[in-house]
Scaffold this motif. Structure first.
Motif, PDB file in Angstrom:
ATOM      1  N   PRO A   1       1.219 -21.164 166.767  1.00 15.48           N
ATOM      2  CA  PRO A   1       0.700 -20.766 165.439  1.00 15.48           C
ATOM      3  C   PRO A   1       0.587 -19.242 165.277  1.00 15.48           C
ATOM      4  O   PRO A   1       0.776 -18.714 164.187  1.00 15.48           O
ATOM      5  CB  PRO A   1      -0.676 -21.426 165.378  1.00 15.48           C
ATOM      6  N   LEU A   2       0.264 -18.554 166.381  1.00 16.93           N
ATOM      7  CA  LEU A   2       0.115 -17.101 166.297  1.00 16.93           C
ATOM      8  C   LEU A   2       1.478 -16.410 166.112  1.00 16.93           C
ATOM      9  O   LEU A   2       1.556 -15.322 165.539  1.00 16.93           O
ATOM     10  CB  LEU A   2      -0.576 -16.558 167.547  1.00 16.93           C
ATOM     11  N   ALA A   3       2.536 -17.047 166.622  1.00 17.78           N
ATOM     12  CA  ALA A   3       3.875 -16.500 166.391  1.00 17.78           C
ATOM     13  C   ALA A   3       4.200 -16.526 164.905  1.00 17.78           C
ATOM     14  O   ALA A   3       4.837 -15.603 164.368  1.00 17.78           O
ATOM     15  CB  ALA A   3       4.918 -17.285 167.178  1.00 17.78           C
ATOM     16  N   LEU A   4       3.755 -17.558 164.208  1.00 19.77           N
ATOM     17  CA  LEU A   4       3.956 -17.626 162.760  1.00 19.77           C
ATOM     18  C   LEU A   4       3.137 -16.557 162.040  1.00 19.77           C
ATOM     19  O   LEU A   4       3.531 -16.065 160.977  1.00 19.77           O
ATOM     20  CB  LEU A   4       3.569 -19.018 162.248  1.00 19.77           C
ATOM     21  N   ALA A   5       1.978 -16.201 162.643  1.00 26.13           N
ATOM     22  CA  ALA A   5       1.138 -15.187 162.007  1.00 26.13           C
ATOM     23  C   ALA A   5       1.841 -13.838 161.941  1.00 26.13           C
ATOM     24  O   ALA A   5       1.568 -13.022 161.045  1.00 26.13           O
ATOM     25  CB  ALA A   5      -0.183 -15.054 162.778  1.00 26.13           C
ATOM     26  N   VAL A   6       2.749 -13.611 162.887  1.00 23.59           N
ATOM     27  CA  VAL A   6       3.496 -12.350 162.878  1.00 23.59           C
ATOM     28  C   VAL A   6       4.330 -12.233 161.610  1.00 23.59           C
ATOM     29  O   VAL A   6       4.551 -11.144 161.080  1.00 23.59           O
ATOM     30  CB  VAL A   6       4.396 -12.259 164.130  1.00 23.59           C
ATOM     31  N   LEU A   7       4.792 -13.377 161.101  1.00 23.89           N
ATOM     32  CA  LEU A   7       5.644 -13.373 159.917  1.00 23.89           C
ATOM     33  C   LEU A   7       4.902 -12.947 158.654  1.00 23.89           C
ATOM     34  O   LEU A   7       5.531 -12.629 157.646  1.00 23.89           O
ATOM     35  CB  LEU A   7       6.240 -14.775 159.704  1.00 23.89           C
ATOM     36  N   VAL A   8       3.569 -12.928 158.705  1.00 22.25           N
ATOM     37  CA  VAL A   8       2.791 -12.535 157.522  1.00 22.25           C
ATOM     38  C   VAL A   8       3.137 -11.091 157.129  1.00 22.25           C
ATOM     39  O   VAL A   8       3.193 -10.744 155.941  1.00 22.25           O
ATOM     40  CB  VAL A   8       1.275 -12.689 157.795  1.00 22.25           C
ATOM     41  N   ALA A   9       3.344 -10.263 158.137  1.00 24.39           N
ATOM     42  CA  ALA A   9       3.629  -8.851 157.857  1.00 24.39           C
ATOM     43  C   ALA A   9       5.102  -8.589 157.585  1.00 24.39           C
ATOM     44  O   ALA A   9       5.467  -7.475 157.192  1.00 24.39           O
ATOM     45  CB  ALA A   9       3.169  -7.993 159.030  1.00 24.39           C
ATOM     46  N   ALA A  10       5.948  -9.597 157.791  1.00 24.64           N
ATOM     47  CA  ALA A  10       7.394  -9.391 157.640  1.00 24.64           C
ATOM     48  C   ALA A  10       7.787  -8.921 156.240  1.00 24.64           C
ATOM     49  O   ALA A  10       8.602  -7.986 156.111  1.00 24.64           O
ATOM     50  CB  ALA A  10       8.143 -10.655 158.019  1.00 24.64           C
ATOM     51  N   PRO A  11       7.267  -9.544 155.147  1.00 20.38           N
ATOM     52  CA  PRO A  11       7.679  -9.089 153.814  1.00 20.38           C
ATOM     53  C   PRO A  11       7.397  -7.608 153.560  1.00 20.38           C
ATOM     54  O   PRO A  11       8.219  -6.905 152.974  1.00 20.38           O
ATOM     55  CB  PRO A  11       6.866  -9.978 152.863  1.00 20.38           C
ATOM     56  N   LEU A  12       6.214  -7.130 154.025  1.00 21.08           N
ATOM     57  CA  LEU A  12       5.869  -5.722 153.831  1.00 21.08           C
ATOM     58  C   LEU A  12       6.848  -4.816 154.579  1.00 21.08           C
ATOM     59  O   LEU A  12       7.342  -3.821 154.032  1.00 21.08           O
ATOM     60  CB  LEU A  12       4.442  -5.476 154.330  1.00 21.08           C
ATOM     61  N   LEU A  13       7.144  -5.192 155.834  1.00 21.23           N
ATOM     62  CA  LEU A  13       8.053  -4.375 156.635  1.00 21.23           C
ATOM     63  C   LEU A  13       9.467  -4.394 156.055  1.00 21.23           C
ATOM     64  O   LEU A  13      10.132  -3.352 155.965  1.00 21.23           O
ATOM     65  CB  LEU A  13       8.059  -4.884 158.080  1.00 21.23           C
ATOM     66  N   ILE A  14       9.926  -5.564 155.644  1.00 21.69           N
ATOM     67  CA  ILE A  14      11.278  -5.681 155.091  1.00 21.69           C
ATOM     68  C   ILE A  14      11.410  -4.883 153.800  1.00 21.69           C
ATOM     69  O   ILE A  14      12.393  -4.170 153.582  1.00 21.69           O
ATOM     70  CB  ILE A  14      11.624  -7.165 154.857  1.00 21.69           C
ATOM     71  N   ALA A  15      10.394  -4.982 152.934  1.00 20.76           N
ATOM     72  CA  ALA A  15      10.438  -4.252 151.659  1.00 20.76           C
ATOM     73  C   ALA A  15      10.476  -2.744 151.894  1.00 20.76           C
ATOM     74  O   ALA A  15      11.263  -2.017 151.279  1.00 20.76           O
ATOM     75  CB  ALA A  15       9.239  -4.632 150.789  1.00 20.76           C
ATOM     76  N   GLY A  16       9.625  -2.259 152.798  1.00 15.76           N
ATOM     77  CA  GLY A  16       9.601  -0.824 153.087  1.00 15.76           C
ATOM     78  C   GLY A  16      10.899  -0.334 153.693  1.00 15.76           C
ATOM     79  O   GLY A  16      11.420   0.722 153.311  1.00 15.76           O
ATOM     80  N   CYS A  17      11.438  -1.121 154.617  1.00 18.24           N
ATOM     81  CA  CYS A  17      12.689  -0.716 155.270  1.00 18.24           C
ATOM     82  C   CYS A  17      13.865  -0.762 154.301  1.00 18.24           C
ATOM     83  O   CYS A  17      14.749   0.105 154.340  1.00 18.24           O
ATOM     84  CB  CYS A  17      12.959  -1.609 156.480  1.00 18.24           C
ATOM     85  N   ARG A  18      13.899  -1.773 153.437  1.00 17.77           N
ATOM     86  CA  ARG A  18      14.996  -1.852 152.463  1.00 17.77           C
ATOM     87  C   ARG A  18      14.954  -0.655 151.518  1.00 17.77           C
ATOM     88  O   ARG A  18      15.995  -0.074 151.191  1.00 17.77           O
ATOM     89  CB  ARG A  18      14.902  -3.146 151.658  1.00 17.77           C
ATOM     90  N   TRP A  19      13.749  -0.300 151.072  1.00 19.16           N
ATOM     91  CA  TRP A  19      13.628   0.868 150.193  1.00 19.16           C
ATOM     92  C   TRP A  19      14.122   2.125 150.897  1.00 19.16           C
ATOM     93  O   TRP A  19      14.851   2.928 150.319  1.00 19.16           O
ATOM     94  CB  TRP A  19      12.158   1.044 149.789  1.00 19.16           C
ATOM     95  N   TYR A  20      13.720   2.271 152.170  1.00 18.88           N
ATOM     96  CA  TYR A  20      14.075   3.483 152.908  1.00 18.88           C
ATOM     97  C   TYR A  20      15.574   3.534 153.239  1.00 18.88           C
ATOM     98  O   TYR A  20      16.246   4.528 152.965  1.00 18.88           O
ATOM     99  CB  TYR A  20      13.264   3.537 154.201  1.00 18.88           C
ATOM    100  N   PHE A  21      16.088   2.459 153.811  1.00 14.50           N
ATOM    101  CA  PHE A  21      17.472   2.491 154.283  1.00 14.50           C
ATOM    102  C   PHE A  21      18.491   2.396 153.148  1.00 14.50           C
ATOM    103  O   PHE A  21      19.673   2.639 153.363  1.00 14.50           O
ATOM    104  CB  PHE A  21      17.698   1.386 155.315  1.00 14.50           C
TER     105      PHE A  21
END
Length: 596
Positions: free
Chosen positions: A185-205
Motif C-alpha cells: 500500500p505504501l508503494a501506491l502512496a508514492v504515486l500520489v506525488a507523481a502528477p505534481l512531478l510529471i506536470a512540473g517536469c513536462r512544463w520544464y522540459f
C-alpha cells in the motif's frame, strides 16, 4: 555567423533561435543514433556499473529492514531483540555498501572518461573527413565554440551525468521495488506525488531544450564577434569602427545573457517543484501508513521500513532530475558536435581514376555564395610537366582557381579533370595522391621536427627527411638545432619563424612527391632574395612535375612556361612571358610596373 538571437520576452516563452551557422546542428534522430552507438560500444561497462550499483543499493536497504523488524518485535512485546546479531548484519551491510559505492563512483568515472574520449575522437575523425572547403568556410566563432565550449559542457555530462543518471534510475527502481515487497500500500502512496512531478517536469522540459539551444547559439555569436574584432583589430582602428564593434559586442552579450537568465528562471521553477514532491511523498506514506496501522492492516515495523525507504527515494529522484537537467545542456552541445555527421562525407567514386597527368578546366563557374560567381566560364589546359603561373590583381580569382585545380572545391558548373577524371568525383585521399596544395598559411604541429615532416610520408627515413630539408634550404638552421630532427617545435617548444614554418611545409611537399603542385604564394613569407634562392633550389625538385604557381612576384611568372592573367574571374591573357610582353596588354603593364 549565426543570426541575431532575440531577447526573451516578458512572458518567458522564447522560441528557439534562427541560426545561419555553416556547420549544421544534429537532429534528434542523429543524436539518438549516436547515443545508441555509444552505449552499444560500452555495453559491458554499463552492465558492470548497474550490477555494482544494484549491490550497493540492496545493501543500503538492510538498515530500514532491520529497524522495521526491531520495531515489530517491540510492538509484539518481545524481550529478546537479538541486538548483537542485528548490529553484525547491519555492519556487514554497511561495509558492503561502502565498498560498492566506491566501486560505483570509480566505474562511473571510468565509463564517463571512455565515452568522452570516444566523442572527441569521433568528432575529430569526422571533421577531418569532411569535404575539402567545408571547414574553411565555417564561421570562426561557431567552430571554436564547438571544439571548446561544447566539449567542456559535454565533459561534465560524460564524466558524471550519464553514469549518475543510470545509477539514479537503478537506485530509485530498487527502492520502489523494496517498498512494494515490504508494504505494497505504501508503494501506491508514492504515486500520489507523481502528477505534481510529471506536470512540473513536462512544463520544464518542454521549454528547456530550445532555451539551452538558444543560449549556446548566443554564446557562439558572442565568440564570433569577439574573434572577428580581434582578428581585424588594425582594420577596426584604421576605419574608426571601435564604437560600432563595441556596440555590436554589447548587443550580442546582452542577447546571450537574456537566455542565461531565462534558463535560470526555468530551474528556479523546477527545483521547488521537486522539493514539494519529496515532501508530498513522505507525507502521503505517513498518513496512509498511519491509517493502515490504526486499522490493523499493517504493522508499525512495516510503516517504519516504508517511511525510511520513501525518505531514501529523495536522493535518487534528485539525482535523476539534476543530471537529466544537466543532460539538457549536454544534449544541445552533443547535437552541435554530431551535426558534422549530417554532412555527406567526401567518399567520391572509388572507380574514378585518372588516366594521365594532364589538368583541364572546361567552362568552369564557381562562387562562394549562391548566385554570386567568382569565376566565369574559365577554360584552360595544363599539359604534364608544364609550369603555369597565375597572375593578376588581388581579388581576381587566382587563389580560387588554384583551389579548383587542386580539387579543394568543386565547380558550380563545368568540369575540372585530371587525366580525364573529374576531381570532384574522386575521393579526397586519391586526389591528394596526385595533386598537392601549398598556400600562404602553414601550421607547425606540437611535436618534434621529425614528426612534423613525417606527416607527409610516414615511412620516410632520417636521410630522406634531411634531403627534403636540404631541397628547400632548411637543413642549415635545422642542423644547428641542439636535438636536430628530435627538437620539439610548435606551442610549448621551439618557436619557428614564419619563414621556417613555410620551409617545413615545402619540405613536406618534397616528401609527399605528388606529380602536380599548386603553390599559392608558397614563398610569400620569405624576403625577395631568400625567396628567389629557394625557388631556384625548388626548381631542381620540381623538374618534370606540373606546377601551378599563384604569385604576385612576377619573377615566378618570368620563369614559367605559360602565364595566365586572371582579371574579374576570367582568363584574359594566356601565353609565355615574351609573348605577353610583346602583346603589350595587361601582363606587360604589370611587368613594367613591377620591373621598372
Amino acid at each position: 555567423m549565426s543570426a541575431v538571437i532575440g531577447m526573451a520576452p516578458p512572458e518567458y516563452d522564447p522560441a528557439a533561435p534562427r541560426s545561419a551557422a555553416t556547420l549544421p546542428v544534429g537532429t534528434a534522430a542523429t543524436v539518438r543514433a549516436y547515443v545508441t552507438e555509444l552505449l552499444r560500444r560500452h555495453r559491458t561497462a554499463f552492465a558492470v556499473l548497474i550490477a555494482v550499483n544494484a549491490v550497493a543499493v540492496i545493501a543500503s536497504m538492510a538498515g530500514p529492514y532491520l529497524l522495521g523488524s526491531l520495531v515489530d518485535r517491540l510492538a509484539e512485546g518481545a524481550r529478546d531483540l537479538h541486538l548483537p546479531g542485528a548490529v553484525a548484519v547491519f555492519m556487514v551491510a554497511l561495509a558492503v555498501q561502502t565498498v560498492f559505492v566506491r566501486l560505483v563512483r570509480l566505474r562511473g568515472a571510468m565509463l564517463g572518461e571512455e565515452m568522452l574520449a570516444d566523442l572527441r575522437e569521433d568528432f575529430l575523425v569526422r571533421a577531418v573527413g569532411l569535404p575539402p572547403g567545408v571547414l574553411e568556410r565555417a564561421g570562426t566563432g561557431d567552430l571554436l565554440s564547438r571544439i571548446t565550449t561544447d566539449i567542456d559542457r559535454l565533459a561534465n555530462a560524460m564524466r558524471e551525468a550519464v553514469p549518475q543518471l543510470a545509477i539514479g534510475v537503478v537506485w530509485a527502481g530498487l527502492l520502489i521495488a523494496g517498498l512494494a515487497v515490504t508494504a505494497p500500500p505504501l508503494a501506491l502512496a508514492v504515486l500520489v506525488a507523481a502528477p505534481l512531478l510529471i506536470a512540473g517536469c513536462r512544463w520544464y522540459f518542454k521549454r528547456a531544450p530550445s532555451a539551452y539551444r538558444s543560449e549556446a547559439a548566443g554564446y557562439a555569436a558572442v565568440a564570433a564577434v569577439l574573434a572577428e574584432t580581434v582578428d581585424a583589430g588594425r582594420t577596426v582602428e584604421a576605419h574608426r569602427l571601435g564604437a560600432r564593434r563595441i556596440a555590436l559586442s554589447d548587443r550580442r552579450v546582452k542577447e546571450w545573457t537574456s537566455w542565461e537568465r531565462y534558463t535560470l528562471f526555468l530551474r528556479s521553477v523546477l527545483f521547488p517543484v521537486i522539493a514539494l514532491t519529496h515532501t508530498t511523498v513522505l507525507a502521503a506514506v505517513l498518513m496512509i501508513g498511519g491509517v493502515f496501522v490504526l486499522k490493523g492492516w499493517m504493522g508499525v515495523g512495516q510503516l517504519t521500513t516504508g517511511a525510511l525507504l520513501a525518505q531514501m527515494l529523495v536522493d535518487p529522484v534528485g539525482v535523476i532530475l539534476r543530471w537529466y537537467d544537466e543532460l539538457q545542456v549536454a544534449q544541445v552541445s552533443l547535437a552541435r558536435l554530431v551535426g558534422v555527421r549530417e554532412i555527406e562525407p567526401d567518399a567520391g567514386d572509388a572507380a574514378v581514376r585518372p588516366d594521365g597527368r594532364d589538368v583541364r578546366a572546361d567552362d568552369v563557374r564557381f562562387g562562394y555564395r549562391e548566385g554570386v560567381d567568382v569565376l566565369h566560364r574559365v577554360s584552360m589546359d595544363v599539359a604534364p610537366g608544364t609550369r603555369l603561373a597565375l597572375v593578376g590583381p588581388s581579388g581576381a580569382g587566382k587563389s580560387t582557381l588554384g583551389r579548383l585545380l587542386a580539387g579543394i572545391y568543386a565547380p558550380r558548373a563545368g568540369r575540372v579533370t585530371l587525366g580525364g577524371a573529374e576531381l570532384s568525383r574522386m575521393p579526397a585521399e586519391r586526389v591528394r595522391e596526385h595533386v598537392a596544395l601549398v598556400n600562404q598559411e602553414h601550421h607547425v604541429f606540437v611535436g618534434s621536427l621529425r614528426d612534423n615532416l613525417l606527416l607527409a610520408r610516414a615511412g620516410a627515413t632520417d636521410v630522406e627527411l634531411w634531403a627534403a630539408l636540404g631541397a628547400v634550404d632548411a637543413d642549415g638552421w635545422a642542423r644547428a638545432l641542439d636535438d636536430g630532427l628530435g627538437t620539439e617545435v610548435g606551442s610549448g617548444g621551439l618557436a619557428l619563424s614564419p619563414a621556417q614554418a613555410q620551409q617545413i611545409a615545402l619540405a613536406r611537399l618534397v616528401l609527399a612527391d605528388p606529380h602536380t603542385l599548386v603553390l599559392d604564394e608558397a614563398t610569400s613569407l620569405l624576403d625577395p632574395r631568400a625567396a628567389r634562392h629557394l625557388e631556384r633550389s625548388l626548381a631542381r625538385v620540381l623538374e618534370g612535375r606540373t606546377v601551378v604557381a599563384i604569385a604576385h612576384r612576377l619573377h615566378t611568372a618570368h620563369d614559367a612556361d605559360v602565364i595566365a592573367v586572371v582579371e574579374g574571374g576570367r582568363i584574359t591573357e594566356l601565353g609565355s612571358h615574351d609573348d605577353l610582353v610583346a602583346a603589350d596588354g595587361a601582363y606587360a603593364a604589370l611587368w613594367r610596373s613591377w620591373h621598372g
